[in-house]
Design a protein around this motif. Structure first.
Motif, PDB file in Angstrom:
ATOM      1  N   VAL A   1      50.434  23.192 -10.911  1.00  0.00           N
ATOM      2  CA  VAL A   1      49.585  24.304 -11.359  1.00  0.00           C
ATOM      3  C   VAL A   1      50.313  25.225 -12.329  1.00  0.00           C
ATOM      4  O   VAL A   1      49.731  25.672 -13.327  1.00  0.00           O
ATOM      5  N   LEU A   2      51.583  25.523 -12.069  1.00  0.00           N
ATOM      6  CA  LEU A   2      52.299  26.448 -12.944  1.00  0.00           C
ATOM      7  C   LEU A   2      52.388  25.900 -14.369  1.00  0.00           C
ATOM      8  O   LEU A   2      52.230  26.655 -15.347  1.00  0.00           O
ATOM      9  N   LYS A   3      52.635  24.600 -14.507  1.00  0.00           N
ATOM     10  CA  LYS A   3      52.671  23.997 -15.837  1.00  0.00           C
ATOM     11  C   LYS A   3      51.283  23.999 -16.464  1.00  0.00           C
ATOM     12  O   LYS A   3      51.134  24.268 -17.662  1.00  0.00           O
ATOM     13  N   SER A   4      50.265  23.738 -15.655  1.00  0.00           N
ATOM     14  CA  SER A   4      48.891  23.767 -16.179  1.00  0.00           C
ATOM     15  C   SER A   4      48.544  25.148 -16.717  1.00  0.00           C
ATOM     16  O   SER A   4      47.954  25.275 -17.801  1.00  0.00           O
ATOM     17  N   LEU A   5      48.921  26.193 -15.987  1.00  0.00           N
ATOM     18  CA  LEU A   5      48.621  27.557 -16.423  1.00  0.00           C
ATOM     19  C   LEU A   5      49.395  27.919 -17.690  1.00  0.00           C
ATOM     20  O   LEU A   5      48.886  28.660 -18.539  1.00  0.00           O
ATOM     21  N   SER A   6      50.613  27.402 -17.826  1.00  0.00           N
ATOM     22  CA  SER A   6      51.373  27.677 -19.057  1.00  0.00           C
ATOM     23  C   SER A   6      50.708  27.018 -20.266  1.00  0.00           C
ATOM     24  O   SER A   6      50.792  27.523 -21.381  1.00  0.00           O
ATOM     25  N   ILE A   7      50.009  25.902 -20.016  1.00  0.00           N
ATOM     26  CA  ILE A   7      49.253  25.252 -21.098  1.00  0.00           C
ATOM     27  C   ILE A   7      48.007  26.065 -21.425  1.00  0.00           C
ATOM     28  O   ILE A   7      47.709  26.332 -22.600  1.00  0.00           O
ATOM     29  N   PHE A   8      47.271  26.495 -20.391  1.00  0.00           N
ATOM     30  CA  PHE A   8      46.025  27.221 -20.599  1.00  0.00           C
ATOM     31  C   PHE A   8      46.264  28.593 -21.224  1.00  0.00           C
ATOM     32  O   PHE A   8      45.500  29.031 -22.095  1.00  0.00           O
ATOM     33  N   TRP A   9      47.297  29.302 -20.773  1.00  0.00           N
ATOM     34  CA  TRP A   9      47.518  30.683 -21.197  1.00  0.00           C
ATOM     35  C   TRP A   9      48.376  30.804 -22.461  1.00  0.00           C
ATOM     36  O   TRP A   9      48.118  31.655 -23.296  1.00  0.00           O
ATOM     37  N   PHE A  10      49.408  29.976 -22.563  1.00  0.00           N
ATOM     38  CA  PHE A  10      50.383  30.168 -23.645  1.00  0.00           C
ATOM     39  C   PHE A  10      50.525  28.958 -24.569  1.00  0.00           C
ATOM     40  O   PHE A  10      51.367  28.969 -25.462  1.00  0.00           O
ATOM     41  N   SER A  11      49.708  27.932 -24.356  1.00  0.00           N
ATOM     42  CA  SER A  11      49.767  26.699 -25.162  1.00  0.00           C
ATOM     43  C   SER A  11      51.157  26.071 -25.152  1.00  0.00           C
ATOM     44  O   SER A  11      51.580  25.461 -26.137  1.00  0.00           O
ATOM     45  N   LEU A  12      51.878  26.208 -24.039  1.00  0.00           N
ATOM     46  CA  LEU A  12      53.206  25.594 -23.900  1.00  0.00           C
ATOM     47  C   LEU A  12      53.014  24.165 -23.395  1.00  0.00           C
ATOM     48  O   LEU A  12      53.123  23.876 -22.207  1.00  0.00           O
ATOM     49  N   LYS A  13      52.736  23.276 -24.322  1.00  0.00           N
ATOM     50  CA  LYS A  13      52.374  21.911 -23.962  1.00  0.00           C
ATOM     51  C   LYS A  13      53.564  20.978 -23.829  1.00  0.00           C
ATOM     52  O   LYS A  13      53.447  19.882 -23.278  1.00  0.00           O
ATOM     53  N   GLY A  14      54.700  21.368 -24.338  1.00  0.00           N
ATOM     54  CA  GLY A  14      55.865  20.496 -24.291  1.00  0.00           C
ATOM     55  C   GLY A  14      56.512  20.468 -22.916  1.00  0.00           C
ATOM     56  O   GLY A  14      56.561  21.474 -22.214  1.00  0.00           O
ATOM     57  N   ILE A  15      57.011  19.302 -22.548  1.00  0.00           N
ATOM     58  CA  ILE A  15      57.781  19.145 -21.309  1.00  0.00           C
ATOM     59  C   ILE A  15      58.859  18.100 -21.560  1.00  0.00           C
ATOM     60  O   ILE A  15      58.591  17.054 -22.159  1.00  0.00           O
ATOM     61  N   THR A  16      60.084  18.392 -21.174  1.00  0.00           N
ATOM     62  CA  THR A  16      61.178  17.460 -21.405  1.00  0.00           C
ATOM     63  C   THR A  16      60.991  16.204 -20.565  1.00  0.00           C
ATOM     64  O   THR A  16      60.269  16.212 -19.564  1.00  0.00           O
ATOM     65  N   VAL A  17      61.669  15.156 -20.957  1.00  0.00           N
ATOM     66  CA  VAL A  17      61.595  13.914 -20.191  1.00  0.00           C
ATOM     67  C   VAL A  17      62.107  14.139 -18.776  1.00  0.00           C
ATOM     68  O   VAL A  17      61.493  13.704 -17.796  1.00  0.00           O
ATOM     69  N   GLY A  18      63.222  14.843 -18.659  1.00  0.00           N
ATOM     70  CA  GLY A  18      63.760  15.148 -17.332  1.00  0.00           C
ATOM     71  C   GLY A  18      62.810  15.987 -16.511  1.00  0.00           C
ATOM     72  O   GLY A  18      62.624  15.750 -15.315  1.00  0.00           O
ATOM     73  N   GLY A  19      62.183  16.984 -17.150  1.00  0.00           N
ATOM     74  CA  GLY A  19      61.210  17.821 -16.453  1.00  0.00           C
ATOM     75  C   GLY A  19      60.002  17.021 -16.011  1.00  0.00           C
ATOM     76  O   GLY A  19      59.453  17.247 -14.926  1.00  0.00           O
TER      77      GLY A  19
END
Length: 312
Positions: free
Chosen positions: A80-98
């Motif tokens: 959910v936290l990653k989903s919200l970062s996409i919805f609110w701040f358009s932070l769509k990138g995620i590292t391979v390790g992440g």
């Protein structure tokens, strides 16, 4: 073509698209996501606090509930936290390790959740079918050992997923049409043969889940047989009431997963955003509903929570 590399210096990332086709409504979609997550956190920490403070609740049933609540929150937080970062701040990138770490917590937590539900079914079986020996069979120490077993199973099974993915070459297109690192979505962007990855993922998801459901069904079959042998209708009702909360939790935990998996496998006509929304229900509903279900259906827990609320 590049290869998965889990070294911290690797700059490669994946792009999580969120919910394809509903980008314009992402702020509105974030409202039920965030509200479900907040309610789940509040309900979980309320249960954990009350069980920890109240000595009378230091019983196998409530210890298992705490394990389930913690597992649900781990699963929910990992997505959910990653989903919200996409919805609110358009932070769509995620590292391979992440991405691979998210998959470990997500799928490992899901398998642990399923194992805990099986253990809870066993707990209900002992409580109804052998109540005189309940305290001696299910001691707190034995519940702790069962909790370790529930933890070790997903670790052993899920650890192979990122190891298999780490050997896969990735195409130039690193876009994942999802809100989180869904295993099959990540596998599909590989340029190599994905048969082993796909087969292993399906085997773990369905064989383990089906086995757990069969064990739960077997436990409840024995419970129903024992209840039918009781002549008193009042005793019937009392015995079945002890299982109501667990049955509701099973439905909220397994139904979204099975429905999402079936539509993903056989619902080719269903649009991608519907697939993504259904997949997210599995991570949004159980953490929010499970503690509330036990709080409402279990009189002892309900009364204790009410007592602490009245003190505030």
């Amino acid at each position: 073509m590049t290869v998965f590399n889990l070294t911290p210096s690797d700059p490669s990332t994946f792009i999580l698209m969120g919910i394809p086709g509903l980008e314009a409504a992402r702020v509105w979609i974030s409202i039920p996501f965030s509200m479900s997550y907040i309610i789940g956190l509040l309900a979980t920490f309320t249960v954990l606090f009350v069980v920890a403070k109240e000595q009378t609740l230091h019983k196998p049933m409530y210890l298992l509930l705490c394990m389930l609540a913690l597992t649900d929150i781990v699963i929910s937080t990992s997505t959910v936290l990653k989903s919200l970062s996409i919805f609110w701040f358009s932070l769509k990138g995620i590292t391979v390790g992440g991405c691979l770490t998210q998959m470990l917590f997500l799928y490992g937590g899901s398998l642990m959740q399923s194992a805990i539900l099986v253990t809870m079914a066993f707990d209900r079986y002992i409580a109804i079918c052998d109540p005189l020996r309940y305290a001696t069979i299910l001691t707190n120490a034995r519940i702790a050992k069962l909790g370790i077993v529930c933890l070790m199973r997903p670790v052993l099974l899920i650890l192979l997923l990122p190891l298999l993915l780490s050997r896969q070459p990735v195409c130039a297109n690193r876009i994942i049409p999802h809100t989180y690192c869904n295993h099959m979505a990540v596998v599909k962007i590989s340029c190599a043969d994905i048969t082993v990855n796909k087969t292993y993922g399906l085997v773990v998801a369905f064989v383990v889940t089906c086995l757990d459901l069969m064990l739960i069904a077997f436990s409840y079959g024995l419970i129903i047989r024992a209840v039918l042998r009781i002549s008193s209708k009042k005793a019937h009702k009392k015995a079945l009431n002890t299982c109501t909360a667990h049955i509701c939790v099973i439905l909220t935990s397994y139904t979204p997963f099975l429905f999402s998996s079936l539509t993903h496998q056989f619902g080719q006509a269903i649009t991608s955003h519907v697939h993504v929304i259904l997949a997210n229900l599995f991570f949004l509903l159980p953490p929010m509903l499970n503690p509330i279900i036990y709080g409402v259906k279990t009189k002892e827990l309900r009364d204790t929570v009410g007592k602490y609320i009245c003190r505030m």
